[in-house]
Enzyme design. Structure first.
Site, short mmCIF file in Angstrom:
data_model
loop_
_atom_site.label_atom_id
_atom_site.label_comp_id
_atom_site.label_asym_id
_atom_site.label_seq_id
_atom_site.Cartn_x
_atom_site.Cartn_y
_atom_site.Cartn_z
N HIS A 58 10.67 82.58 6.37
CA HIS A 58 10.35 83.87 6.77
C HIS A 58 11.37 84.90 7.22
CE1 HIS A 58 7.04 86.30 8.99
NE2 HIS A 58 8.17 86.99 9.19
N HIS A 60 13.49 88.90 7.39
CA HIS A 60 13.36 90.19 6.89
C HIS A 60 14.81 90.73 6.62
CE1 HIS A 60 9.12 90.96 8.55
NE2 HIS A 60 9.56 89.98 9.26
N GLN A 153 4.64 96.85 7.28
CA GLN A 153 5.01 96.56 8.57
C GLN A 153 4.37 97.35 9.37
OE1 GLN A 153 7.89 94.91 10.48
NE2 GLN A 153 6.20 95.52 11.61
N HIS A 211 1.58 87.98 8.52
CA HIS A 211 1.89 88.13 9.86
C HIS A 211 0.64 88.08 10.54
CE1 HIS A 211 5.87 89.31 8.63
NE2 HIS A 211 6.42 89.20 9.85
N GLU A 214 0.43 87.71 15.89
CA GLU A 214 1.50 87.54 16.40
C GLU A 214 1.49 88.42 17.71
OE1 GLU A 214 4.93 89.03 14.43
OE2 GLU A 214 6.46 88.01 15.83
N ASP A 310 13.16 84.36 11.57
CA ASP A 310 12.56 85.71 11.25
C ASP A 310 13.52 86.86 11.09
OD1 ASP A 310 10.65 87.70 11.03
OD2 ASP A 310 9.77 87.28 12.91
N TRP A 316 13.70 93.51 16.62
CA TRP A 316 12.60 92.51 17.28
C TRP A 316 13.53 91.24 17.73
CZ3 TRP A 316 12.05 95.30 12.84
CH2 TRP A 316 10.90 96.03 12.65
#
Ligand code: FE2
Length: 420
Positions: A58, A60, A153, A211, A214, A310, A316
């Protein structure tokens, strides 16, 4: 014909030293090679630990190294991270995205990762990020195996045309279906997105990675719907729930009931310890919640859980370097895994459990007949690796070394003077 003998290898399953023979990129022998290794190039592993490559299921890669160039996420929340990304993402070209992703990928490779699942934002009518990552997946295939998740997203339904863009991405070659139900405007839209993701996975024969929940909101319960839909459609093993942070806030009566379904469904779980300890708990005063899913309890129940990094320096999470040993270290502390039964198999959480989540199958494992893909860790066993946050000494892909690091050279005179 290439022939390499890796001497003095220590397998995780036994403290005895052994040998691994690789011929033309495949493992032909594990154990004493006797006459078989004649003429082979010899690489002495010096008694270090050999492990299957790390898996980061996982990340991005389309977001990496954007933290500084985008508007800062001052609150550190998931929602402000999404807002910051949304404002700036249109400015990124395919070339810039690829260059950044390559930089992130290199950090992952140096950390011993060879299998990567990257979510790619497809809430962009031009699908620029997806095109960049599809090219990257092909260009880098000799270095790493990359799976791409079509990830909306900004929502499948909260973003106009999001669901259609996800479907388009699957047609273009994405490997997995993504969704973000807790971010959708209403819980009905969230539930619709979970059902749609499973439906698309069945239609196009893809994997699922959502996702999911979260958030610290204990009412966020999409994981039960995901588990049920995946089970009902016979794709539990092909499905992963990422994050599931809200599970850390569920009451035990509900969690007890939920666990029965989770186990039966056979879905996989991905926890991102460094990112979620950073992002969650932001609306709490004190005491502050840890914001992670119930890793220990799921492991105890025989549910597959793995750890992932992640983010590498994105809106983030401002840190992260793709080194899964740091992620493992954080996860062990945050999830109270620091007892012998977990520490003696610590590396599973960043290797075989991730491989299971990614549906890599038997070809992933270190055994005769399989591709010679493995890493060499500066440690004697799992506990030692975890305690020392041990580095990866070498990474072998298809029988060839992607890198071999130099051992630390001590100032022997000084150390021996003090009897060290
Ligand atoms: Fe993510």
């Amino acid at each position: 014909m290439s022939k390499i003998l890796f001497k003095n290898a220590r397998l995780r399953s036994s403290p005895e030293l052994t040998e691994i023979l690789a011929e033309d990129g495949f493992i032909t022998k594990i154990g004493k090679t006797d006459g078989k290794s004649e003429g082979a190039e010899i690489i002495d592993l010096g008694g270090r630990l050999v492990c299957e490559p790390y898996c980061d299921p996982h990340i991005h890669l389309d977001y990496v190294f954007t933290a500084q160039s985008f508007q800062q996420n001052e609150t550190g929340t998931l929602f402000d991270g999404i807002a910051s990304w949304s404002e700036s993402k249109g400015s990124l070209s395919k070339e810039v995205l690829k260059e950044r992703a390559k930089k992130g990928l290199k950090e992952q490779l140096v950390g011993g990762t060879q299998y990567i699942r990257t979510h790619v934002d497809v809430t962009d009518p031009k699908l620029t990020g997806l095109q960049a990552m599809l090219e990257l997946r092909d260009e880098m295939k000799d270095l790493a195996e990359i799976q791409i998740v079509a990830f909306p997203q900004e929502g499948m339904y909260s973003y106009k045309g999001g669901a259609e863009l996800v479907e388009e991405a699957l047609k273009m070659g994405a490997d997995c279906v993504g969704a973000i139900p807790h971010f959708e405007y209403t819980s009905e839209m969230g539930a619709k997105s979970v059902k749609k993701a499973v439906q698309l996975a069945v239609k196009y024969d893809k994997l699922v990675d959502i996702h999911c929940d979260e958030t610290d909101d204990e009412m966020s319960r999409f994981v039960e719907l995901l588990a049920y839909e995946a089970m009902d459609n016979g794709i539990g093993k092909k499905t992963a729930a990422s994050h599931t942070c809200a599970m850390g806030s569920y009451n035990n009566a509900y969690a007890f009931k939920l666990f029965k379904l989770l186990k039966k469904s056979e879905i996989n779980f991905i926890s991102c310890p460094t990112e979620n300890i950073h992002l969650q708990g932001r609306y709490d005063a004190y005491p502050k919640r840890r914001g992670l899913t119930r890793v220990k309890e799921m492991l105890d129940d025989g549910i597959n859980v793995c750890f992932a990094q992640d983010s590498i320096c994105d809106p983030w999470y401002p840190l992260g370097n793709g080194n899964l040993m740091y992620v493992l270290d954080a996860g062990f502390h945050i999830c109270h895994l620091t007892s012998p039964q977990y520490m003696s198999h610590a590396l599973d959480l960043i290797s075989s459990n991730g491989a299971k989540t990614m549906n890599l199958g038997e070809r992933y494992f270190l055994k005769e007949g399989n591709p010679a893909n493995f890493i060499v860790i500066d440690a004697q066993n799992d506990f030692d690796a975890l305690r020392n946050r041990a580095g990866v000494y070498a990474s072998i892909k298809n029988g060839k070394a992607l890198f071999i690091k130099k051992p630390t050279e001590f100032a022997e005179e000084t150390f021996s003077k003090y009897g060290l």
